[in-house]
Enzyme design. Structure first.
Site: not given
Length: 249
Positions: A48, A106
């Site tokens: 994003d 992540y």
């Protein structure tokens, strides 16, 4: 190719009209190399706006032969300063950066100082409230394993099957910066999943939610049961995982 980027000035990875994106900048650089020919790239995942990467993977078909080292040099020369290409490899036609990925790692960084650190403000979510490490670790442990993560997926998620496996959900405190560094390793993540998990975990860490809420939220399968979506800047794609035989080192 493996690449890293600072997501601050990008409207995300995926190309969008009239917006600066990672995909758009890479395709622009490839077009220069190919004398105006358009080359579409495929990424392992779509980060994003504001989300960073240290180990994003892409693939593309280039119209003529260039040695892997030459491609690496050329892309680092033609690309913008906030994207760096780390590795380049020529693979066969069957390789696909997204579909052959077996998982991703992540990290999410949290600045827990009372005052925002100006030197980490673009790469860490500022949370100036006292946090309990043991409570946080216990909450993260509940997320490990295979679950339906509907409650932790954005309402805009386009995936019908929201079952995912998290192999690791852990936290450590960086002694130098005193940042809380959360690591998530799983076979895949839904749209905004880690950021919604983090928005919820921080509420448990600082005592605003009971520890038992994590199990209840998972069972609810309802986005409104979970906490807010934490800011994108703390999130970084660290690594895309493949089977050993998929990419030869």
């Amino acid at each position: 190719m493996k690449l890293a980027y600072d997501g601050t000035a990008f409207s995300g990875f995926q190309i969008q009209p009239n917006k600066r994106t990672v995909q758009g900048e890479i395709e622009k650089a490839l077009s220069k190399m190919a004398k105006g020919d358009f080359i579409r790239i495929k990424g392992a995942g779509r980060t994003d706006a504001g989300v960073h990467a240290r180990g994003q993977m892409i693939h593309f078909d280039y119209p003529k032969y260039i040695p892997a080292e030459g491609m690496l040099r050329a892309m680092n020369t033609l690309g913008p300063e906030d994207i760096v290409f780390l590795n380049s490899e020529i693979v066969d036609q069957t390789f696909h950066s997204q579909y052959l990925a077996t998982g991703k790692i992540y990290q999410y960084r949290v600045d827990n100082h009372q005052l925002k650190d100006p030197f980490t403000r673009l790469y860490a979510h500022h949370h100036p409230f006292e946090m309990d490490l043991k409570r946080t670790q216990k909450a993260l442990a509940v997320l490990e394993g295979t679950h339906d993560f509907t409650s932790f997926a954005s309402a805009h998620s386009d995936k019908e099957d929201k079952t995912r496996t998290i192999y690791e959900a852990s936290v450590m405190i960086d002694e130098k910066t005193e940042e809380w560094i959360f690591t998530f390793r799983g076979n895949g993540f839904l749209y905004n999943m880690i950021r919604i998990i983090m928005g919820t975990i921080l509420q448990i860490a600082d005592g605003r939610r009971p520890l038992e809420d994590i199990k209840r939220i998972l069972e609810a399968k309802d986005r409104t049961a979970a906490g807010p979506t934490a800011s994108p800047k703390g999130l970084c794609m660290m690594e895309v995982l493949y089977d050993e035989h998929t990419l030869d080192e």
